[in-house]
Design a protein around this motif. Structure first.
Motif, PDB file in Angstrom:
ATOM      1  N   LEU A   1       0.804  -1.215   0.000  1.00 46.45           N
ATOM      2  CA  LEU A   1       0.000   0.000   0.000  1.00 46.45           C
ATOM      3  C   LEU A   1       0.841   1.272   0.000  1.00 46.45           C
ATOM      4  O   LEU A   1       0.300   2.369  -0.087  1.00 46.45           O
ATOM      5  N   ALA A   2       2.156   1.136   0.106  1.00 38.69           N
ATOM      6  CA  ALA A   2       3.024   2.311   0.208  1.00 38.69           C
ATOM      7  C   ALA A   2       3.227   3.022  -1.120  1.00 38.69           C
ATOM      8  O   ALA A   2       3.890   4.046  -1.170  1.00 38.69           O
ATOM      9  N   GLY A   3       2.675   2.470  -2.197  1.00 33.15           N
ATOM     10  CA  GLY A   3       2.815   3.106  -3.494  1.00 33.15           C
ATOM     11  C   GLY A   3       3.955   2.560  -4.328  1.00 33.15           C
ATOM     12  O   GLY A   3       4.206   3.048  -5.428  1.00 33.15           O
ATOM     13  N   ASN A   4       4.655   1.555  -3.817  1.00 32.64           N
ATOM     14  CA  ASN A   4       5.774   0.967  -4.558  1.00 32.64           C
ATOM     15  C   ASN A   4       5.341  -0.195  -5.441  1.00 32.64           C
ATOM     16  O   ASN A   4       6.172  -0.833  -6.077  1.00 32.64           O
ATOM     17  N   GLY A   5       4.044  -0.504  -5.408  1.00 32.22           N
ATOM     18  CA  GLY A   5       3.498  -1.524  -6.292  1.00 32.22           C
ATOM     19  C   GLY A   5       4.051  -2.913  -6.048  1.00 32.22           C
ATOM     20  O   GLY A   5       4.471  -3.262  -4.943  1.00 32.22           O
ATOM     21  N   LEU A   6       4.064  -3.666  -7.117  1.00 39.18           N
ATOM     22  CA  LEU A   6       4.460  -5.074  -7.031  1.00 39.18           C
ATOM     23  C   LEU A   6       5.929  -5.231  -6.654  1.00 39.18           C
ATOM     24  O   LEU A   6       6.299  -6.116  -5.883  1.00 39.18           O
ATOM     25  N   THR A   7       6.774  -4.352  -7.153  1.00 40.66           N
ATOM     26  CA  THR A   7       8.203  -4.456  -6.836  1.00 40.66           C
ATOM     27  C   THR A   7       8.451  -4.253  -5.347  1.00 40.66           C
ATOM     28  O   THR A   7       9.267  -4.951  -4.740  1.00 40.66           O
ATOM     29  N   GLY A   8       7.738  -3.298  -4.741  1.00 36.51           N
ATOM     30  CA  GLY A   8       7.884  -3.060  -3.310  1.00 36.51           C
ATOM     31  C   GLY A   8       7.469  -4.258  -2.484  1.00 36.51           C
ATOM     32  O   GLY A   8       8.138  -4.617  -1.498  1.00 36.51           O
ATOM     33  N   LEU A   9       6.367  -4.906  -2.885  1.00 33.38           N
ATOM     34  CA  LEU A   9       5.919  -6.094  -2.163  1.00 33.38           C
ATOM     35  C   LEU A   9       6.940  -7.221  -2.287  1.00 33.38           C
ATOM     36  O   LEU A   9       7.299  -7.872  -1.289  1.00 33.38           O
ATOM     37  N   LEU A  10       7.430  -7.453  -3.500  1.00 33.69           N
ATOM     38  CA  LEU A  10       8.361  -8.559  -3.713  1.00 33.69           C
ATOM     39  C   LEU A  10       9.692  -8.337  -2.998  1.00 33.69           C
ATOM     40  O   LEU A  10      10.321  -9.297  -2.551  1.00 33.69           O
TER      41      LEU A  10
ATOM     42  N   ILE B   1      -8.937 -13.583  -8.407  1.00 33.58           N
ATOM     43  CA  ILE B   1      -9.962 -12.545  -8.358  1.00 33.58           C
ATOM     44  C   ILE B   1     -11.298 -13.238  -8.582  1.00 33.58           C
ATOM     45  O   ILE B   1     -11.503 -13.877  -9.610  1.00 33.58           O
ATOM     46  N   ASP B   2     -12.193 -13.125  -7.595  1.00 30.17           N
ATOM     47  CA  ASP B   2     -13.483 -13.826  -7.674  1.00 30.17           C
ATOM     48  C   ASP B   2     -13.285 -15.317  -7.938  1.00 30.17           C
ATOM     49  O   ASP B   2     -13.961 -15.917  -8.764  1.00 30.17           O
ATOM     50  N   GLN B   3     -12.311 -15.894  -7.249  1.00 30.00           N
ATOM     51  CA  GLN B   3     -11.986 -17.315  -7.320  1.00 30.00           C
ATOM     52  C   GLN B   3     -11.469 -17.746  -8.694  1.00 30.00           C
ATOM     53  O   GLN B   3     -11.425 -18.937  -8.986  1.00 30.00           O
TER      54      GLN B   3
ATOM     55  N   SER C   1       1.646 -17.726   0.796  1.00 28.88           N
ATOM     56  CA  SER C   1       0.191 -17.767   0.612  1.00 28.88           C
ATOM     57  C   SER C   1      -0.439 -16.426   0.987  1.00 28.88           C
ATOM     58  O   SER C   1      -1.339 -15.938   0.291  1.00 28.88           O
ATOM     59  N   PHE C   2       0.030 -15.836   2.083  1.00 28.66           N
ATOM     60  CA  PHE C   2      -0.521 -14.544   2.495  1.00 28.66           C
ATOM     61  C   PHE C   2      -0.221 -13.474   1.454  1.00 28.66           C
ATOM     62  O   PHE C   2      -1.085 -12.654   1.124  1.00 28.66           O
ATOM     63  N   ALA C   3       0.996 -13.481   0.923  1.00 33.59           N
ATOM     64  CA  ALA C   3       1.355 -12.506  -0.112  1.00 33.59           C
ATOM     65  C   ALA C   3       0.449 -12.658  -1.334  1.00 33.59           C
ATOM     66  O   ALA C   3       0.005 -11.665  -1.921  1.00 33.59           O
ATOM     67  N   ALA C   4       0.168 -13.900  -1.728  1.00 33.93           N
ATOM     68  CA  ALA C   4      -0.722 -14.124  -2.877  1.00 33.93           C
ATOM     69  C   ALA C   4      -2.129 -13.616  -2.588  1.00 33.93           C
ATOM     70  O   ALA C   4      -2.784 -13.026  -3.456  1.00 33.93           O
ATOM     71  N   ASN C   5      -2.608 -13.799  -1.352  1.00 34.16           N
ATOM     72  CA  ASN C   5      -3.958 -13.360  -0.988  1.00 34.16           C
ATOM     73  C   ASN C   5      -4.088 -11.843  -1.032  1.00 34.16           C
ATOM     74  O   ASN C   5      -5.046 -11.306  -1.590  1.00 34.16           O
ATOM     75  N   ILE C   6      -3.121 -11.126  -0.417  1.00 31.77           N
ATOM     76  CA  ILE C   6      -3.247  -9.675  -0.402  1.00 31.77           C
ATOM     77  C   ILE C   6      -3.018  -9.097  -1.796  1.00 31.77           C
ATOM     78  O   ILE C   6      -3.590  -8.060  -2.147  1.00 31.77           O
ATOM     79  N   LEU C   7      -2.211  -9.784  -2.601  1.00 29.61           N
ATOM     80  CA  LEU C   7      -2.017  -9.341  -3.979  1.00 29.61           C
ATOM     81  C   LEU C   7      -3.331  -9.444  -4.754  1.00 29.61           C
ATOM     82  O   LEU C   7      -3.703  -8.540  -5.512  1.00 29.61           O
TER      83      LEU C   7
ATOM     84  N   LEU D   1      -6.360  -9.293  -3.450  1.00 31.05           N
ATOM     85  CA  LEU D   1      -7.252  -8.251  -2.945  1.00 31.05           C
ATOM     86  C   LEU D   1      -6.904  -6.885  -3.533  1.00 31.05           C
ATOM     87  O   LEU D   1      -7.793  -6.104  -3.892  1.00 31.05           O
ATOM     88  N   GLU D   2      -5.600  -6.598  -3.635  1.00 35.01           N
ATOM     89  CA  GLU D   2      -5.187  -5.307  -4.184  1.00 35.01           C
ATOM     90  C   GLU D   2      -5.531  -5.199  -5.662  1.00 35.01           C
ATOM     91  O   GLU D   2      -5.981  -4.151  -6.144  1.00 35.01           O
ATOM     92  N   ILE D   3      -5.355  -6.294  -6.396  1.00 32.08           N
ATOM     93  CA  ILE D   3      -5.711  -6.294  -7.815  1.00 32.08           C
ATOM     94  C   ILE D   3      -7.214  -6.073  -7.979  1.00 32.08           C
ATOM     95  O   ILE D   3      -7.661  -5.280  -8.812  1.00 32.08           O
ATOM     96  N   ALA D   4      -8.012  -6.782  -7.160  1.00 31.36           N
ATOM     97  CA  ALA D   4      -9.467  -6.644  -7.244  1.00 31.36           C
ATOM     98  C   ALA D   4      -9.898  -5.218  -6.895  1.00 31.36           C
ATOM     99  O   ALA D   4     -10.819  -4.666  -7.513  1.00 31.36           O
ATOM    100  N   ARG D   5      -9.225  -4.618  -5.914  1.00 30.55           N
ATOM    101  CA  ARG D   5      -9.585  -3.246  -5.518  1.00 30.55           C
ATOM    102  C   ARG D   5      -9.333  -2.269  -6.656  1.00 30.55           C
ATOM    103  O   ARG D   5     -10.189  -1.438  -6.992  1.00 30.55           O
ATOM    104  N   HIS D   6      -8.165  -2.368  -7.272  1.00 30.83           N
ATOM    105  CA  HIS D   6      -7.856  -1.423  -8.353  1.00 30.83           C
ATOM    106  C   HIS D   6      -8.691  -1.730  -9.588  1.00 30.83           C
ATOM    107  O   HIS D   6      -9.057  -0.812 -10.340  1.00 30.83           O
ATOM    108  N   GLN D   7      -9.016  -2.996  -9.802  1.00 30.28           N
ATOM    109  CA  GLN D   7      -9.886  -3.318 -10.931  1.00 30.28           C
ATOM    110  C   GLN D   7     -11.245  -2.659 -10.769  1.00 30.28           C
ATOM    111  O   GLN D   7     -11.841  -2.178 -11.740  1.00 30.28           O
ATOM    112  N   ALA D   8     -11.772  -2.638  -9.534  1.00 31.27           N
ATOM    113  CA  ALA D   8     -13.054  -1.980  -9.291  1.00 31.27           C
ATOM    114  C   ALA D   8     -12.983  -0.490  -9.636  1.00 31.27           C
ATOM    115  O   ALA D   8     -13.924   0.085 -10.190  1.00 31.27           O
TER     116      ALA D   8
END
Length: 488
Positions: free
Chosen positions: A152-161, A203-205, A224-230, A232-239
């Motif tokens: 959520l810090a704005g660094n996107g996927l690279t920041g998470l990885l 996203i939506d299973q 697994s947790f990283a995949a889950n929050i990823l 959720l973040e993708i679904a949020r921005h898709q909305a």
């Protein structure tokens, strides 16, 4: 993060002074973890043990030397963590046979004086195990919180990885799309891991990507947790993007249907970042099925996870996607990419590409061109000359199919009852510019037979094939029926 939860070991147990335990074999310094404590005086406790327990006993059940030896051997092969023999109640000291058997079988054996009750040992072990579990949970929560903050810090996927890389023991980690394309990896210079562990991003299973790393089992929960929050973040921005696409869709609809003036349309399109003053192509595709499927489709996972807007202004109108592409862009590549994305929903989707035009009127004409081109069938189709009849036949607002069935009802019924081939004859006649000789040759029938069929068509439809207006009406009816049947 800790590599693994480490409960109390046999060595820790012997080293605790308050328990006053005495090591009776050379195996008591081992780091074998104790999973739990079991107190037993059963003749055969082995069936009730699961392994790695600290087994407490006073040896109340009387056994021969051979029976003691057999029991110790079975406990060692299970294996248990250690055998704690309480003395001062039944036995003044641990029987020699038990000591010798434990030493030979490789079993940790400790002696507990009667002054220290078994419950004290059990409580001490339980407290240590629960403390370790609490520490592990607390550490896991801290890791999860850090990963969420990184995303959520704005660094996107690279920041998470980059943070995930640290908590996975600095092993390379990557996010790979369902098509196998690498969306991101860390470190950047590392090869894509030949992953033994893959966790789906959904996203939506529906899986849209995988987080991959070559890691031991204790890190799997973090991945697994990283995949889950990823997901959720993708679904949020898709909305968010879906809302923008639908908002632009409302503006485009108002422009196409003349709900607003061209001046107001130009202003609203400009506010939506559509450069209407410059030449633009219209790229259009309509997918078969409910419109909600198009709204929920993740068009580009990399774009979503990096929170990027659409590269081209994109409108969603019901089950139709409309892209407004500058004349300077690679419109053919963009159209092909759109086709590939939408093929997930409709493998037979057709994409139409208009010529480039500027202004609000140019958008209307481009939309009509792209819609007509998309009706040609699967694949990408550039616009041809704009056909008024094609536009009318492709209009979803006109009840052409119903009118066609009414106009041709008696003819269709005759074909069913008499196998008359009248509809095929009428279509061939109109397609060959109403030329009897060319039509007869195309159908491989005698001209007299064709003449008879045409007379019968006029009788059944009540139309005169010599009149231009009747020919046009019959042409529309035949074209509408063909379109409804999925024919070109």
């Amino acid at each position: 993060m800790k590599n693994a939860m480490m409960p109390v070991s046999v060595g820790d147990l012997v080293a605790e002074p308050s328990l006053r335990l005495v090591a009776r074999t050379s195996h008591c310094g081992a780091a074998r973890p104790i999973s739990w404590v079991s107190t037993t005086e059963l003749p055969d406790p082995v069936p009730f043990l699961r392994g790695d327990e600290l087994v407490l006993t006073t040896g109340m059940y009387e056994r021969t030397d051979e029976q003691w030896w057999e029991l110790v051997d079975r406990l060692a092969r299970l294996p248990i963590a250690a055998l704690c023999f309480g003395t001062g109640l039944v036995h003044r000291e641990v029987p020699d046979v038990v000591v010798r058997a434990a030493e030979e079988c490789g079993l940790a054996l400790v002696e507990s004086p009667c002054e220290v009750p078994f419950v004290q040992i059990s409580h001490w072990v339980a407290d240590r195990i629960f403390a370790e579990q609490y520490d592990a949970v607390r550490a896991n929560v801290a890791v999860q919180d850090e990963l969420v903050r990184a995303l959520l810090a704005g660094n996107g996927l690279t920041g998470l990885l980059s943070r995930l890389h640290v908590h996975l023991g600095r092993t390379p980690v990557a996010v790979v799309g369902v098509d196998g394309a690498v969306l991101a990896k860390f470190p950047q210079h590392a090869a894509v891991p030949d992953a033994t562990v893959r966790r789906p991003v959904e996203i939506d299973q529906v899986p849209v990507a995988q987080v991959c790393a070559d890691i031991p089992a204790q890190f799997e929960s973090v991945l697994s947790f990283a995949a889950n929050i990823l997901g959720l973040e993708i679904a949020r921005h898709q909305a968010v993007l879906t809302g923008r696409r639908e908002l632009l869709g409302h503006v485009v609809e108002d422009v196409l249907e003349h709900v607003i003036s061209d001046r107001e349309g130009r202003a609203r399109l400009t506010r939506a970042r559509v450069p209407v003053g410059e030449p633009n192509h219209v790229v259009l595709a309509t997918v078969d099925g409910p419109a909600d499927r198009l709204r929920r489709l993740p068009w580009a996972v990399g774009q979503l996870v990096e929170r990027r807007d659409d590269h081209q202004p994109t409108a969603v109108i019901d089950n139709t996607a409309v892209l407004i592409v500058p004349a300077t862009a690679d419109v053919a590549g963009i159209a092909a990419e759109l086709r590939d994305r939408l093929a997930v929903l409709d493998p037979q989707v057709g994409v139409g590409v208009s010529t480039a035009r500027s202004g609000v009127p140019g958008l209307r004409i481009g939309h009509a061109e792209a819609r007509q081109a998309s009706a040609q069938g699967p694949g990408v189709h550039p616009a041809g000359p704009l056909s008024v009849t094609g536009m009318l036949a492709g209009s979803v607002d006109l009840p052409l199919a119903e009118l066609a069935e009414t106009t041709l009802a008696r003819l269709l019924r005759y074909d069913v009852e008499h196998d008359g081939e009248l509809l095929a004859t009428l279509r061939a006649y109109l397609d060959h510019d109403c030329s009897p000789s060319v039509t007869a040759k195309a159908l491989a029938v005698h001209r007299n037979s064709l003449r008879y069929r045409l007379q019968l068509i006029e009788q059944l439809t009540g139309r005169d094939l010599a009149r231009l207006t009747d020919r046009i009406e019959l042409w529309f009816a035949v074209r509408a029926l063909s379109r409804g049947a999925g024919e070109p």
